[in-house]
Scaffold this active site. Sequence first.
Site, PDB file in Angstrom:
ATOM      1  CE  LYS A  35      32.481 -40.528 -46.704  1.00 29.62           C
ATOM      2  NZ  LYS A  35      33.172 -39.268 -46.372  1.00 29.62           N
ATOM      3  CB  THR A  36      31.748 -35.424 -49.538  1.00 25.58           C
ATOM      4  OG1 THR A  36      32.744 -36.318 -49.050  1.00 25.58           O
ATOM      5  CG2 THR A  36      32.121 -34.004 -49.164  1.00 25.58           C
ATOM      6  CG  ASP A 220      32.760 -37.453 -43.276  1.00 23.79           C
ATOM      7  OD1 ASP A 220      32.143 -38.474 -43.655  1.00 23.79           O
ATOM      8  OD2 ASP A 220      33.627 -36.887 -43.963  1.00 23.79           O
ATOM      9  CD  GLU A 221      35.285 -41.409 -43.744  1.00 28.08           C
ATOM     10  OE1 GLU A 221      34.830 -42.545 -43.489  1.00 28.08           O
ATOM     11  OE2 GLU A 221      35.741 -41.097 -44.861  1.00 28.08           O
ATOM     12  CD  GLN A 251      34.440 -47.545 -47.705  1.00 24.09           C
ATOM     13  OE1 GLN A 251      35.520 -47.144 -48.159  1.00 24.09           O
ATOM     14  NE2 GLN A 251      33.297 -46.965 -48.012  1.00 24.09           N
ATOM     15  NE  ARG A 607      38.743 -47.682 -52.071  1.00 21.81           N
ATOM     16  CZ  ARG A 607      37.747 -46.911 -51.662  1.00 21.81           C
ATOM     17  NH1 ARG A 607      37.858 -45.608 -51.732  1.00 21.81           N
ATOM     18  NH2 ARG A 607      36.633 -47.426 -51.177  1.00 21.81           N
TER      19      ARG A 607
END
Length: 724
Positions: A35-36, A220-221, A251, A607
């Site tokens: 994503k980043t 973002d997010e 998420q 995770r």
Amino acid sequence: MDVSHILDNLNDQQRSAVTSEKKHLMVLAGAGSGKTRVLVHKMAWEVEALKRNPASIMAVTFTNKAAAEMRSRIEELLQAPMFDAWVGTFHGLAHKLLKRFHAEANLSSGFTILDSDDQLRIIKRIAKESGLDEATWPSRQTQWQINSWKDDGLRHNDVDDKGDYTKETINKIYKEYQDLCARDNLVDFGELLLRAYEVVKNNERVREFFHTRFHSILVDEFQDTNTIQYQWLLEIASENTSITAVGDDDQSIYGWRGAKVENVDSFTKTFEDTEIIRLEQNYRSTNIILGAANALIENNTERLGKNLWTEQLEGEPIVLYQAYNEQDEARFVADILKDWMSSGELYSDAAVLYRSNAQSRAIEEALLRASIPYRIYGGLRFYERMEIKNAIAYLKIIFNHSDNPAFERSISNPTRGVGEKTLAKIRGTAKQFNISYIKASAKLIDEGSISGRGGSGLRSYLEFVSRCKEFIEENLLSDLMEEIIKSSGLMAYHAKEPGEKGKTRVENLEELVTATKNFEQSITEDKTNIEIAEQYLDIISLDSGDRQASESDDAAQLMTLHSAKGLEFKLVLMTGLEESLFPHGRSMESTSQLEEERRLCYVGITRAMQKLYISYAESRRLHGSDTFNPPSRFIREIPKELINEIRPRAQTTIPYNKKSFKETKLEFEEEIGIALGQKVLHKTFGEGIVLNYEGSGDAARVQINFHRAGTKWLVMAYAKLEKI
């Protein structure tokens, strides 16, 4: 123009997102999908390929750390500084806006930002001046409500408080607080966003600045945005502004603090031309781990949908451990970590995840006994938590009247009218006569030197300590601990803290009762109740003295599932997967809350990079009493072929042979005719929602959350439910 350095090392979906020419773009970025990287490369693409001025780009993140990382990475990619780009958090950018347009926002240039503690002090003062008792109207709850209203874009005159005395009372404080802040040029964190939204919405000049300056906004997010953040974004974007929203509706786990997962869906409906690109290639986990995550999250209905995949190895099966109780589970965790270290791996590459903070206590004890270094990520060790230290302070002063720090802590928590002047008088008397604070208090009370509310509070405190010393002579340590946290007012005091914080503190206090019960049962010698209590105090003092591993030490990571978001570990142990614990009992109130719990489980699973262990306990001492909850529905939702179950103390691995949740669900629906999430009507209990089901035939049972009567298990043969 050569833009290879921007497009190299991107997969097809990432490249499509970076180079998309659509004005409105929603990038559904799955866990571990880069994503980043997409955000950074898209900004670089706009600067180099589209020749946009960096000053015309705004990038919004949720943490200062993420903002700094984004700026650093794009500068490295472009080999040039991004001085004029607006890159920051929502609050940081709102502050920048208000500084630039302070006059339009009715602020002076030197306005002060209130932190949470300063805000609380002002609210306390207003409540006191209004004649409101702190015990009845806790200021923290008022603070939480005011901030919540601001997050929803509501000023005091927008709040619908008619017919609701509680709301009316808090709203009066809100008005006084708002007037005071305006008078003294003060701005709290909620006000930063609300004022920034209002000034753009209501001032043509400010709106024109944003509409003409910014050609591109990247967020973002996005799944974590709340109401006012989303509305602000809509106001600052003109018809010509391109907006890229990057997030993952699977998420979204912060609904309890105002995040609206619905904003993801709203974005695609507000902008009908939105292009949706799914980043589904995962660079973190094995195929088996992703298979479990995909199967789990498919049970959520309110999602845009995606399916994670990887080019990595198939991986090892997920190990499911059925523990006898929480202590057995904690020993299992310690054993796995020991084996992990013995195989040449680092403790720091392993994480132990749990739903509730209180669960860490048993795990911490097991790791301490096994000499395994650990660190509580983003939190405190169990006996270092404020509410636990408050309760232990009572225990200390009961058995040691010379413990002056324990006296000061216990008499102040909860507050009982004994203020700083009274404490100063007690300290002075203790020093003058060379006696302990508690003896000095008794002396002052006997002499009548302290009167009024302070004297009354001090007298009742001394009587309580004396009663507790007599109580332990005939009762167990765990009974005394329960008496302390309830009769001292500690439980009620911490329960009044707003939101999740208050609930967590109460759960930790209840876990402290469990800890004392377990300690009693571990004593094999013949000891009096007082000796057991004193031994317990000695042991927890020694445990507390063990230094928590520093950031540079190799240590296992312990954390809540909420804290784990955004992190990754080679080895993950997810503990406590039992109904009412995970999913949490509070989530039984609605299907939307259950879906958020499932998203939290999805976050936990994703995770893990290489190994994933899941555990549950047949019995667990929760809130001071033994519970026997069935395994979590989330275990049933993982395909059976992905799981190996390990039984306690049996070192053979056997296939997990229970039917999958989907198979059970279909069979149940066909036989009974009622589905999970179905609204039903019961003659006695009224309307409710089906949360769970088990069994078959005449013995089939359903768990229903009734709006009025709460959660109940009913036998289908006699329930006579009507579908709504």
